[in-house]
Design a protein around this motif. Structure first.
Motif, mmCIF file in Angstrom:
data_model
loop_
_atom_site.group_PDB
_atom_site.id
_atom_site.type_symbol
_atom_site.label_atom_id
_atom_site.label_comp_id
_atom_site.label_asym_id
_atom_site.label_seq_id
_atom_site.Cartn_x
_atom_site.Cartn_y
_atom_site.Cartn_z
ATOM 1 N N ILE A 103 -14.794 5.024 3.470
ATOM 2 C CA ILE A 103 -14.637 3.590 3.729
ATOM 3 C C ILE A 103 -13.332 3.120 3.089
ATOM 4 O O ILE A 103 -13.111 3.317 1.886
ATOM 5 C CB ILE A 103 -15.826 2.795 3.180
ATOM 6 C CG1 ILE A 103 -17.112 3.204 3.909
ATOM 7 C CG2 ILE A 103 -15.588 1.288 3.326
ATOM 8 C CD1 ILE A 103 -18.372 2.597 3.325
ATOM 9 N N ALA A 104 -12.484 2.524 3.880
ATOM 10 C CA ALA A 104 -11.198 2.049 3.383
ATOM 11 C C ALA A 104 -11.385 0.889 2.407
ATOM 12 O O ALA A 104 -12.335 0.112 2.517
ATOM 13 C CB ALA A 104 -10.320 1.608 4.555
ATOM 14 N N TRP A 105 -10.481 0.795 1.460
ATOM 15 C CA TRP A 105 -10.448 -0.388 0.600
ATOM 16 C C TRP A 105 -8.993 -0.825 0.454
ATOM 17 O O TRP A 105 -8.063 -0.030 0.615
ATOM 18 C CB TRP A 105 -11.094 -0.146 -0.764
ATOM 19 C CG TRP A 105 -10.399 0.855 -1.649
ATOM 20 C CD1 TRP A 105 -10.660 2.197 -1.745
ATOM 21 C CD2 TRP A 105 -9.327 0.589 -2.565
ATOM 22 N NE1 TRP A 105 -9.822 2.793 -2.668
ATOM 23 C CE2 TRP A 105 -8.992 1.828 -3.179
ATOM 24 C CE3 TRP A 105 -8.628 -0.552 -2.922
ATOM 25 C CZ2 TRP A 105 -7.979 1.933 -4.130
ATOM 26 C CZ3 TRP A 105 -7.607 -0.450 -3.873
ATOM 27 C CH2 TRP A 105 -7.300 0.782 -4.468
ATOM 28 N N GLY A 106 -8.826 -2.105 0.175
ATOM 29 C CA GLY A 106 -7.476 -2.633 0.044
ATOM 30 C C GLY A 106 -7.435 -3.889 -0.796
ATOM 31 O O GLY A 106 -8.450 -4.299 -1.380
ATOM 32 N N ILE A 107 -6.260 -4.483 -0.846
ATOM 33 C CA ILE A 107 -6.015 -5.635 -1.717
ATOM 34 C C ILE A 107 -5.326 -6.730 -0.916
ATOM 35 O O ILE A 107 -4.353 -6.458 -0.195
ATOM 36 C CB ILE A 107 -5.130 -5.229 -2.908
ATOM 37 C CG1 ILE A 107 -5.874 -4.231 -3.812
ATOM 38 C CG2 ILE A 107 -4.697 -6.450 -3.713
ATOM 39 C CD1 ILE A 107 -4.978 -3.494 -4.769
ATOM 40 N N VAL A 108 -5.827 -7.951 -1.038
ATOM 41 C CA VAL A 108 -5.167 -9.128 -0.480
ATOM 42 C C VAL A 108 -4.976 -10.104 -1.630
ATOM 43 O O VAL A 108 -5.956 -10.601 -2.202
ATOM 44 C CB VAL A 108 -5.992 -9.773 0.644
ATOM 45 C CG1 VAL A 108 -5.217 -10.949 1.241
ATOM 46 C CG2 VAL A 108 -6.335 -8.762 1.729
ATOM 47 N N THR A 109 -3.721 -10.353 -1.987
ATOM 48 C CA THR A 109 -3.421 -11.128 -3.175
ATOM 49 C C THR A 109 -2.365 -12.192 -2.909
ATOM 50 O O THR A 109 -1.513 -12.026 -2.032
ATOM 51 C CB THR A 109 -2.935 -10.196 -4.309
ATOM 52 O OG1 THR A 109 -2.568 -10.977 -5.457
ATOM 53 C CG2 THR A 109 -1.730 -9.368 -3.882
ATOM 54 N N ASN A 110 -2.411 -13.263 -3.675
ATOM 55 C CA ASN A 110 -1.353 -14.261 -3.643
ATOM 56 C C ASN A 110 -0.255 -13.933 -4.654
ATOM 57 O O ASN A 110 0.642 -14.745 -4.891
ATOM 58 C CB ASN A 110 -1.919 -15.661 -3.926
ATOM 59 C CG ASN A 110 -2.592 -16.260 -2.700
ATOM 60 O OD1 ASN A 110 -2.599 -15.668 -1.628
ATOM 61 N ND2 ASN A 110 -3.174 -17.442 -2.854
ATOM 62 N N LYS A 111 -0.325 -12.752 -5.248
ATOM 63 C CA LYS A 111 0.711 -12.290 -6.166
ATOM 64 C C LYS A 111 1.889 -11.753 -5.339
ATOM 65 O O LYS A 111 1.677 -11.055 -4.336
ATOM 66 C CB LYS A 111 0.123 -11.160 -7.019
ATOM 67 C CG LYS A 111 0.814 -10.837 -8.325
ATOM 68 C CD LYS A 111 0.098 -9.663 -8.984
ATOM 69 C CE LYS A 111 0.548 -9.426 -10.420
ATOM 70 N NZ LYS A 111 -0.079 -10.378 -11.345
ATOM 71 N N PHE A 115 5.682 -8.051 -8.232
ATOM 72 C CA PHE A 115 4.790 -7.689 -9.335
ATOM 73 C C PHE A 115 3.637 -6.790 -8.882
ATOM 74 O O PHE A 115 3.155 -5.955 -9.658
ATOM 75 C CB PHE A 115 4.223 -8.950 -9.988
ATOM 76 C CG PHE A 115 5.272 -9.953 -10.358
ATOM 77 C CD1 PHE A 115 6.178 -9.698 -11.373
ATOM 78 C CD2 PHE A 115 5.379 -11.150 -9.668
ATOM 79 C CE1 PHE A 115 7.162 -10.611 -11.709
ATOM 80 C CE2 PHE A 115 6.346 -12.083 -9.992
ATOM 81 C CZ PHE A 115 7.249 -11.800 -11.012
ATOM 82 N N THR A 116 3.180 -6.982 -7.656
ATOM 83 C CA THR A 116 1.992 -6.265 -7.190
ATOM 84 C C THR A 116 2.196 -4.758 -7.131
ATOM 85 O O THR A 116 1.401 -3.990 -7.684
ATOM 86 C CB THR A 116 1.567 -6.785 -5.809
ATOM 87 O OG1 THR A 116 1.246 -8.183 -5.907
ATOM 88 C CG2 THR A 116 0.356 -6.025 -5.287
ATOM 89 N N HIS A 117 3.239 -4.327 -6.459
ATOM 90 C CA HIS A 117 3.410 -2.898 -6.245
ATOM 91 C C HIS A 117 3.710 -2.128 -7.532
ATOM 92 O O HIS A 117 3.144 -1.036 -7.735
ATOM 93 C CB HIS A 117 4.452 -2.650 -5.154
ATOM 94 C CG HIS A 117 3.948 -3.003 -3.793
ATOM 95 N ND1 HIS A 117 3.022 -2.243 -3.117
ATOM 96 C CD2 HIS A 117 4.204 -4.065 -2.984
ATOM 97 C CE1 HIS A 117 2.745 -2.800 -1.951
ATOM 98 N NE2 HIS A 117 3.454 -3.918 -1.853
ATOM 99 N N PRO A 118 4.560 -2.646 -8.437
ATOM 100 C CA PRO A 118 4.717 -1.937 -9.713
ATOM 101 C C PRO A 118 3.423 -1.859 -10.520
ATOM 102 O O PRO A 118 3.151 -0.850 -11.178
ATOM 103 C CB PRO A 118 5.780 -2.766 -10.448
ATOM 104 C CG PRO A 118 6.557 -3.420 -9.364
ATOM 105 C CD PRO A 118 5.549 -3.733 -8.296
ATOM 106 N N LEU A 119 2.609 -2.917 -10.458
ATOM 107 C CA LEU A 119 1.331 -2.902 -11.163
ATOM 108 C C LEU A 119 0.408 -1.839 -10.580
ATOM 109 O O LEU A 119 -0.193 -1.045 -11.323
ATOM 110 C CB LEU A 119 0.674 -4.284 -11.080
ATOM 111 C CG LEU A 119 -0.745 -4.401 -11.643
ATOM 112 C CD1 LEU A 119 -0.758 -4.100 -13.134
ATOM 113 C CD2 LEU A 119 -1.316 -5.788 -11.376
ATOM 114 N N ALA A 130 -5.815 1.398 1.281
ATOM 115 C CA ALA A 130 -5.508 1.515 2.707
ATOM 116 C C ALA A 130 -4.576 0.414 3.167
ATOM 117 O O ALA A 130 -3.844 0.579 4.150
ATOM 118 C CB ALA A 130 -6.804 1.467 3.512
ATOM 119 N N ALA A 131 -4.588 -0.714 2.479
ATOM 120 C CA ALA A 131 -3.711 -1.834 2.829
ATOM 121 C C ALA A 131 -3.543 -2.719 1.600
ATOM 122 O O ALA A 131 -4.491 -2.938 0.845
ATOM 123 C CB ALA A 131 -4.300 -2.640 3.981
ATOM 124 N N VAL A 132 -2.328 -3.197 1.417
ATOM 125 C CA VAL A 132 -2.027 -4.166 0.363
ATOM 126 C C VAL A 132 -1.200 -5.274 1.000
ATOM 127 O O VAL A 132 -0.170 -5.006 1.615
ATOM 128 C CB VAL A 132 -1.233 -3.532 -0.804
ATOM 129 C CG1 VAL A 132 -0.882 -4.593 -1.843
ATOM 130 C CG2 VAL A 132 -2.018 -2.391 -1.439
#
Length: 219
Positions: A103-111, A115-119, A130-132
């Motif tokens: 089952i895929a998981w991902g992140i949807v953020t207002n960041k 900052f998001t990808h280095p974190l 699977a998706a950011v």
């Protein structure tokens, strides 16, 4: 419902970033010769972004006066992006369970992406998601459904078959407007007096353990 994918908000839901926000505010106040602040008000502001964090740190200043401090704070935060931030205890096991089930998981953020990808890279999550989707990749951020639907497109799933987990009212609204099943994360950065039941999510989970138990019933 066995989900096609599970998407998470980032700050306060998947990753406990508040310690790094607090450390940055503490460094700033120390450099300015100011007294340290208690942790709680900074933690409660993190889900609302850097403007809210700086407003909590300097409530006596207006928005124009605080903006240069915010920009300096963000530069410092970027340099210390994952000194103290960690995936909330117990959530990595949930991610592993999803991965084991295909089952895929991902992140949807207002960041922002900055900052998001280095974190995520620092925490070893960047190659697993699977998706950011970040705030600067869309024209309208949460609670608008645009970033949610972009995440679904990137993961190759239908929104109505997905779950969204978040620790703020805007997260639940975004999930609802995207036709996802919504989960309120009570372990996140709720403000004083805020009740996750007010968000009217499909599922309320006070702790990561509650969420993990519920998630196992859907797999």
């Amino acid at each position: 419902m066995r989900p096609a994918a599970v998407f998470f908000d980032l700050d306060g839901t998947l990753v406990d970033t508040a310690p790094d926000f607090y450390a940055g505010i503490s460094r700033m106040r120390s450099a300015r010769g100011e007294q340290p602040l208690p942790y709680a008000p900074i933690r409660a502001a993190v889900s609302a972004g850097s403007k809210a964090v700086l407003a909590a740190a300097y409530p006596e200043l207006g928005s124009e006066a605080v903006e240069p401090l915010r920009l300096a704070f963000l530069d410092d935060y970027e340099a210390h992006i994952a000194d103290h931030s960690r995936v909330f205890e117990g959530l990595d096991a949930a991610l592993l369970a999803l991965e084991a089930e295909g089952i895929a998981w991902g992140i949807v953020t207002n960041k922002p992406t900055r900052f998001t990808h280095p974190l995520l890279k620092a925490l070893g999550l960047d190659q697993r998601a699977a998706a950011v989707v970040c705030a600067d990749e869309v024209t309208q951020t949460k609670p608008h459904p645009e970033p949610m639907l972009l995440a679904c497109a990137r993961a190759g799933v239908a929104a109505r078959e997905c779950i969204y987990v978040g620790d703020h009212a805007r997260d639940i609204e975004a999930g609802r407007r995207s036709d996802m099943l919504t989960v309120a994360a009570g372990w996140g950065y709720l403000a004083d007096g805020e009740q996750m039941s007010d968000w009217q999510a499909d599922i309320d989970c006070a702790t990561v353990a509650d969420f993990s138990r519920w998630l196992m019933t859907t797999l």
